[in-house]
Design a protein around this motif. Structure first.
Motif, short mmCIF file in Angstrom:
data_model
loop_
_atom_site.label_atom_id
_atom_site.label_comp_id
_atom_site.label_asym_id
_atom_site.label_seq_id
_atom_site.Cartn_x
_atom_site.Cartn_y
_atom_site.Cartn_z
N GLU A 65 1.10 2.70 1.91
CA GLU A 65 1.87 2.60 3.42
C GLU A 65 3.08 3.67 3.33
O GLU A 65 3.30 4.38 4.38
CB GLU A 65 2.04 1.45 3.43
CG GLU A 65 1.24 0.34 3.73
CD GLU A 65 1.72 -1.17 3.50
OE1 GLU A 65 3.00 -1.11 3.51
OE2 GLU A 65 0.76 -2.09 3.43
N ALA A 66 3.48 3.72 2.38
CA ALA A 66 4.76 4.70 2.34
C ALA A 66 4.30 6.20 2.44
O ALA A 66 4.97 6.96 3.14
CB ALA A 66 5.61 4.60 1.02
N LYS A 67 3.13 6.54 1.98
CA LYS A 67 2.74 7.91 1.90
C LYS A 67 2.16 8.32 3.27
O LYS A 67 2.49 9.50 3.68
CB LYS A 67 1.40 7.91 0.80
CG LYS A 67 1.09 9.66 0.52
CD LYS A 67 -0.10 9.44 -0.29
CE LYS A 67 -0.61 10.86 -0.45
NZ LYS A 67 -1.71 11.05 -1.66
N ALA A 68 1.70 7.28 3.90
CA ALA A 68 1.05 7.29 5.32
C ALA A 68 2.52 7.69 6.26
O ALA A 68 2.32 8.28 7.33
CB ALA A 68 0.49 6.25 5.47
N ALA A 69 3.40 6.94 5.79
CA ALA A 69 4.60 7.10 6.66
C ALA A 69 5.40 8.35 6.18
O ALA A 69 6.60 8.71 6.75
CB ALA A 69 5.52 5.93 6.47
N ASN A 70 4.97 9.14 5.28
CA ASN A 70 5.72 10.24 4.55
C ASN A 70 7.15 10.32 4.24
O ASN A 70 7.88 10.98 4.59
CB ASN A 70 5.50 11.41 5.72
CG ASN A 70 5.71 12.85 5.12
OD1 ASN A 70 5.34 13.08 3.99
ND2 ASN A 70 6.29 13.61 5.89
N VAL A 71 7.35 9.20 3.79
CA VAL A 71 8.79 8.81 3.00
C VAL A 71 8.37 8.27 1.51
O VAL A 71 7.48 7.75 1.20
CB VAL A 71 9.33 7.84 3.67
CG1 VAL A 71 9.80 8.15 5.17
CG2 VAL A 71 8.60 6.41 3.86
N PRO A 72 9.43 8.81 0.85
CA PRO A 72 9.37 7.95 -0.61
C PRO A 72 9.37 6.37 -0.72
O PRO A 72 9.56 5.66 0.46
CB PRO A 72 10.49 8.28 -1.27
CG PRO A 72 10.98 9.56 -0.48
CD PRO A 72 10.71 9.18 0.94
N THR A 73 8.57 5.91 -1.71
CA THR A 73 8.23 4.43 -1.52
C THR A 73 9.66 3.47 -1.51
O THR A 73 9.51 2.61 -0.79
CB THR A 73 7.44 4.08 -2.92
OG1 THR A 73 6.26 4.74 -3.03
CG2 THR A 73 7.01 2.64 -2.73
N ALA A 74 10.49 4.01 -2.25
CA ALA A 74 11.86 3.02 -2.24
C ALA A 74 12.37 3.22 -0.94
O ALA A 74 12.82 2.20 -0.36
CB ALA A 74 12.98 3.62 -3.44
N GLU A 75 12.53 4.34 -0.32
CA GLU A 75 12.91 4.34 0.97
C GLU A 75 12.14 3.42 2.03
O GLU A 75 12.75 2.86 2.89
CB GLU A 75 12.92 5.92 1.55
CG GLU A 75 13.48 5.93 2.66
CD GLU A 75 13.54 7.51 3.44
OE1 GLU A 75 13.48 7.80 4.55
OE2 GLU A 75 13.65 8.38 2.52
N TYR A 76 10.90 3.56 1.79
CA TYR A 76 9.95 2.69 2.91
C TYR A 76 10.28 1.33 2.69
O TYR A 76 10.39 0.44 3.56
CB TYR A 76 8.38 3.07 2.43
CG TYR A 76 7.48 2.33 3.29
CD1 TYR A 76 7.28 2.44 4.61
CD2 TYR A 76 6.91 1.14 2.71
CE1 TYR A 76 6.53 1.71 5.09
CE2 TYR A 76 5.97 0.60 3.35
CZ TYR A 76 5.59 0.77 4.86
OH TYR A 76 4.88 0.05 5.33
N VAL A 77 10.48 0.96 1.26
CA VAL A 77 10.70 -0.56 0.97
C VAL A 77 11.84 -1.17 1.99
O VAL A 77 12.27 -2.14 2.41
CB VAL A 77 10.67 -0.88 -0.49
CG1 VAL A 77 11.08 -2.44 -0.77
CG2 VAL A 77 9.30 -0.71 -1.03
N ARG A 78 13.08 -0.09 1.70
CA ARG A 78 14.42 -0.44 2.04
C ARG A 78 14.13 -0.58 3.55
O ARG A 78 14.88 -1.60 4.34
CB ARG A 78 15.41 0.67 1.82
CG ARG A 78 15.74 0.70 0.45
CD ARG A 78 16.85 1.84 0.13
NE ARG A 78 16.94 2.16 -1.20
CZ ARG A 78 16.60 2.86 -1.92
NH1 ARG A 78 15.84 4.05 -1.15
NH2 ARG A 78 16.90 3.24 -3.15
N SER A 79 13.27 0.17 4.35
CA SER A 79 13.12 -0.23 5.92
C SER A 79 12.34 -1.32 5.98
O SER A 79 12.64 -2.05 7.14
CB SER A 79 12.34 1.03 6.31
OG SER A 79 11.09 1.15 5.84
N LEU A 80 11.57 -1.92 5.38
CA LEU A 80 10.82 -3.13 5.48
C LEU A 80 12.07 -4.36 5.32
O LEU A 80 11.59 -5.24 6.07
CB LEU A 80 9.65 -3.47 4.49
CG LEU A 80 8.51 -2.31 4.45
CD1 LEU A 80 7.48 -2.61 3.35
CD2 LEU A 80 7.96 -2.29 5.72
#
Length: 301
Positions: free
Chosen positions: A37-52
């Protein structure tokens, strides 16, 4: 930032411990899905989790109080051997009946370009935090090996770090190197967890303290610690040999070798509690038992 799974009734749920030690539930089914999911959003995984979790209410309990499950169903667990000086010394002791005055193949692999890599476990043989690990019935000299585990994707990229216990039979391996699979692979001979620290939140994987503690009848009988800075090989080199002409699967775990070996006179006994702690990741705890004790208790997995 650490990812984990826990049981909620009969369901495995995904959770995260953020950098400020708050605990949140995640809607993704597992770590690999989260990474995708993070890769599809083109962001690092940690950054993606923070947004969640930005607008979520954290859970009111610490992660350690939850019924933790193995953090990832690794389709394969591989392991590297003789990557630390302490491991080379221990293997030489086993292979020479304590005589350390002659060069062995362990010395050669320690200095060689090609590392020792072997299949350690499968998802069905791997357990998580709090679960029993098994003592092999035909070994009289058995130890846990505390190791830093790399969680890989199918391309060999390191997506996270976890703690691993590579249960090992020193007598079987020392008797003949061709017996290595029997010295390393059997039911519940591997554990990983309790958490996976996302790779993009680890500043330096060569600066992690690793500790191994073993308790017997409430008394601490082993207490060893070391640092991943003592690792002779680079992590990316280990991965490069693992994926050479090989197929990797998302969630494969590579254990990177041990720098902690209990004293030569020590062997595990049923009921021993094993704690493997890696700085910034967590403490993996398992109890050693014999297979027949699991069967008597009705545990067949």
């Amino acid at each position: 930032m650490r990812i984990f799974r826990y049981w909620n009734n009969s369901l495995k749920c995904l959770g995260v411990i953020t950098d400020d030690d708050k605990v949140y539930r995640l809607d993704s089914p597992d770590l690999i899905a989260l990474v995708r999911e993070a890769k599809a959003a083109n962001v690092p995984t940690a950054e993606y989790v923070r947004s969640l979790v930005l607008n979520q209410v954290p859970l009111e309990v610490p992660a350690d109080s939850l019924d933790l499950a193995v953090p990832i169903d690794a389709p394969e667990v591989w392991a590297a051997g003789v990557t630390y000086l302490r491991s080379r010394e221990a293997r030489n002791y086993e292979a020479t009946d304590g005589r350390l005055d002659a060069e062995t193949f362990y010395d050669k692999v320690y200095d060689a370009e090609r590392p020792e890599l072997f299949m350690k476990s499968t998802a069905a043989r791997t357990v998580g935090p709090g679960e029993p690990v098994c003592i092999r019935s035909d070994s009289s000299w058995q130890v846990p090996e505390a190791e830093l585990g790399l969680v890989l994707d199918s391309e060999g990229a390191i997506i996270g770090y976890t703690a691993g216990n590579d249960m090992s039979c020193r007598d079987i391996e020392g008797e003949n190197p061709l017996y290595l699979p029997q010295a390393k692979i059997w039911r519940r001979s591997c554990s990983i967890g309790p958490f996976v620290r996302l790779a993009d939140t680890v500043a330096d994987p060569y600066a992690l303290t690793i500790a191994c503690r073993i308790y017997r009848d409430g008394a601490k009988v082993v207490d060893e610690s070391a640092n991943t800075g003592q690792l002779k090989r680079r992590l990316e080199d280990l991965v490069s040999f693992l994926k050479k002409d090989n197929e990797l699967f998302d969630g494969t775990v590579l254990l990177t070798g041990t720098c902690l070996v209990p004293p030569n006179q020590f062997t595990l006994a049923s009921g021993d509690r094993i704690e493997i702690e890696i700085e910034g990741i967590g403490t993996l705890t398992n109890t050693a038992v014999y297979t027949h004790e699991l069967e008597a208790a009705g545990t067949h997995a």
